[in-house]
Design a protein around this motif. Sequence first.
Motif, mmCIF file in Angstrom:
data_model
loop_
_atom_site.group_PDB
_atom_site.id
_atom_site.type_symbol
_atom_site.label_atom_id
_atom_site.label_comp_id
_atom_site.label_asym_id
_atom_site.label_seq_id
_atom_site.Cartn_x
_atom_site.Cartn_y
_atom_site.Cartn_z
ATOM 1 N N LYS A 119 0.843 -1.191 0.000
ATOM 2 C CA LYS A 119 0.000 0.000 0.000
ATOM 3 C C LYS A 119 0.878 1.239 0.000
ATOM 4 O O LYS A 119 1.808 1.361 0.800
ATOM 5 C CB LYS A 119 -0.905 0.041 1.237
ATOM 6 C CG LYS A 119 -1.909 -1.108 1.328
ATOM 7 C CD LYS A 119 -3.071 -0.887 0.384
ATOM 8 C CE LYS A 119 -4.138 -1.958 0.612
ATOM 9 N NZ LYS A 119 -5.271 -1.795 -0.319
ATOM 10 N N ALA A 120 0.590 2.160 -0.922
ATOM 11 C CA ALA A 120 1.346 3.409 -0.929
ATOM 12 C C ALA A 120 1.011 4.230 0.319
ATOM 13 O O ALA A 120 1.864 4.920 0.863
ATOM 14 C CB ALA A 120 1.029 4.213 -2.192
ATOM 15 N N ILE B 293 -6.728 4.044 5.981
ATOM 16 C CA ILE B 293 -7.330 3.358 4.831
ATOM 17 C C ILE B 293 -8.705 2.817 5.204
ATOM 18 O O ILE B 293 -9.682 2.967 4.467
ATOM 19 C CB ILE B 293 -6.409 2.223 4.338
ATOM 20 C CG1 ILE B 293 -5.068 2.796 3.867
ATOM 21 C CG2 ILE B 293 -7.072 1.438 3.219
ATOM 22 C CD1 ILE B 293 -4.052 1.729 3.523
ATOM 23 N N TRP B 294 -8.776 2.158 6.370
ATOM 24 C CA TRP B 294 -10.047 1.565 6.787
ATOM 25 C C TRP B 294 -11.086 2.638 7.081
ATOM 26 O O TRP B 294 -12.261 2.482 6.744
ATOM 27 C CB TRP B 294 -9.830 0.685 8.017
ATOM 28 C CG TRP B 294 -11.109 0.157 8.609
ATOM 29 C CD1 TRP B 294 -11.600 0.376 9.855
ATOM 30 C CD2 TRP B 294 -12.084 -0.662 7.945
ATOM 31 N NE1 TRP B 294 -12.797 -0.246 10.023
ATOM 32 C CE2 TRP B 294 -13.130 -0.899 8.861
ATOM 33 C CE3 TRP B 294 -12.165 -1.211 6.672
ATOM 34 C CZ2 TRP B 294 -14.239 -1.656 8.548
ATOM 35 C CZ3 TRP B 294 -13.283 -1.971 6.355
ATOM 36 C CH2 TRP B 294 -14.306 -2.194 7.278
ATOM 37 N N GLN C 197 -6.530 3.301 -6.246
ATOM 38 C CA GLN C 197 -5.479 3.031 -5.269
ATOM 39 C C GLN C 197 -4.150 2.857 -5.996
ATOM 40 O O GLN C 197 -4.093 2.181 -7.026
ATOM 41 C CB GLN C 197 -5.771 1.755 -4.478
ATOM 42 C CG GLN C 197 -6.883 1.873 -3.463
ATOM 43 C CD GLN C 197 -6.957 0.626 -2.603
ATOM 44 O OE1 GLN C 197 -6.663 -0.482 -3.046
ATOM 45 N NE2 GLN C 197 -7.360 0.793 -1.364
ATOM 46 N N THR C 198 -3.100 3.465 -5.474
ATOM 47 C CA THR C 198 -1.762 3.280 -6.023
ATOM 48 C C THR C 198 -0.943 2.469 -5.028
ATOM 49 O O THR C 198 -0.784 2.871 -3.870
ATOM 50 C CB THR C 198 -1.078 4.627 -6.292
ATOM 51 O OG1 THR C 198 -1.873 5.374 -7.224
ATOM 52 C CG2 THR C 198 0.304 4.411 -6.889
ATOM 53 N N LEU C 199 -0.444 1.329 -5.459
ATOM 54 C CA LEU C 199 0.367 0.488 -4.598
ATOM 55 C C LEU C 199 1.801 0.987 -4.602
ATOM 56 O O LEU C 199 2.230 1.736 -5.483
ATOM 57 C CB LEU C 199 0.299 -0.970 -5.072
ATOM 58 C CG LEU C 199 -1.101 -1.576 -5.175
ATOM 59 C CD1 LEU C 199 -1.015 -3.060 -5.502
ATOM 60 C CD2 LEU C 199 -1.896 -1.362 -3.891
ATOM 61 N N LEU D 74 -4.830 0.315 -8.890
ATOM 62 C CA LEU D 74 -6.017 -0.526 -8.800
ATOM 63 C C LEU D 74 -7.260 0.343 -8.743
ATOM 64 O O LEU D 74 -7.290 1.359 -8.041
ATOM 65 C CB LEU D 74 -5.973 -1.403 -7.543
ATOM 66 C CG LEU D 74 -4.783 -2.337 -7.354
ATOM 67 C CD1 LEU D 74 -4.929 -3.099 -6.045
ATOM 68 C CD2 LEU D 74 -4.643 -3.294 -8.519
ATOM 69 N N ALA D 75 -8.280 -0.075 -9.480
ATOM 70 C CA ALA D 75 -9.608 0.523 -9.333
ATOM 71 C C ALA D 75 -10.380 -0.344 -8.352
ATOM 72 O O ALA D 75 -10.664 -1.508 -8.627
ATOM 73 C CB ALA D 75 -10.317 0.591 -10.676
ATOM 74 N N LEU D 76 -10.674 0.200 -7.186
ATOM 75 C CA LEU D 76 -11.395 -0.529 -6.144
ATOM 76 C C LEU D 76 -12.853 -0.079 -6.144
ATOM 77 O O LEU D 76 -13.146 1.093 -5.902
ATOM 78 C CB LEU D 76 -10.765 -0.281 -4.772
ATOM 79 C CG LEU D 76 -11.571 -0.735 -3.555
ATOM 80 C CD1 LEU D 76 -11.809 -2.241 -3.594
ATOM 81 C CD2 LEU D 76 -10.868 -0.334 -2.265
ATOM 82 N N THR D 77 -13.752 -1.012 -6.433
ATOM 83 C CA THR D 77 -15.186 -0.720 -6.398
ATOM 84 C C THR D 77 -15.789 -1.353 -5.157
ATOM 85 O O THR D 77 -15.647 -2.561 -4.935
ATOM 86 C CB THR D 77 -15.884 -1.275 -7.648
ATOM 87 O OG1 THR D 77 -15.317 -0.671 -8.818
ATOM 88 C CG2 THR D 77 -17.378 -0.965 -7.608
#
Length: 329
Positions: free
Chosen positions: A95-96, A103-104, A121-123, A129-132
């Motif tokens: 996780k960047a 985050i939570w 999200q950028t790791l 990542l596109a988080l849906t």
Amino acid sequence: MKARAGRVSARLERHERAPIAASGGYGFRRDRRLGARIVRALDSLPHGFCLFDAGDCLVFANAGYRRIFGQTEGQARPGMHARTLIALNTARGLKAERDPARIWAERRRILARRDPETVLQTLSDGRQLALTLQPQPDGGWVALYEDVTERRRTEALLRHRADHDPLTGLPNRSLFETRLDRAAAGPGGCALLCIDLDGFKPVNDVYGHAAGDALLRQVAERLREGLGDRDTASRLGGDEFALLLDDAPLATVLDSAHRIHRRLTEPYDIGADRPVLIGAAIGIACAPVHAAQGQILVTQADAAMYQAKRLGHPCLWDASLRLGSAPAS
């Protein structure tokens, strides 16, 4: 016989009403019909898929999720809290944003709105990542992870190609005019320098188009030298270039133009038998002294440039002003 047929029919009816895949405790209960097939189908997805219950505990994570985050099959276990999974990925440097609590908290804020939402999200390894997040009617929710790194890289490349000259990499006319309009309307003013190269066509004719292209690329590099963060060099087409000096002090513009002229007229090594020399004419217009609209500035700087070419003068302010002298503040 009829009684026996009735019992068989009743059993078949109950069997048909049975769910094809039901949740039992944590995870899917893989019944004898389609449960295992559903799990296999979810595992075959290229995206990561996680199902959480109303208590934010993991019900199911597919193989795509484990693949994206580099997890073995036993690491994302049913019953783990979503916060624990975030901490697990963060600890492994994936996780960047390194604070799991933050985050939570952001994820809970999204879920509280009870509407589907997609965030980027950028790791830490650069993947995107596109988080849906998709809330479910029973209070649970689904997280779908899609690796969009290559897609976004391709989109960025296409945007860059649409806005930049393919030979020199400089912003093209369309992007330049957009920036010029914004700078001209701004409170700090700006200076526009329209530049036309003298002697480029003979270079092309004598040494060939490859040598001419090499010359244009070197001109672009020289124009980039010393630019500020808000300044823009552009190739407008052919051997015509432009410089936007955003928020430039008026008293320094003419000196900057002469410095650029000297640099552009230094010898070029284009792979020929000897260095080549070209000339340049520069026309200058400033906002708000001459105009507050980009197109009017272009017209005035262009006219000054062509007058400079006719007079053999390297740099010329707007034709209404004296040769080589700055206008009054």
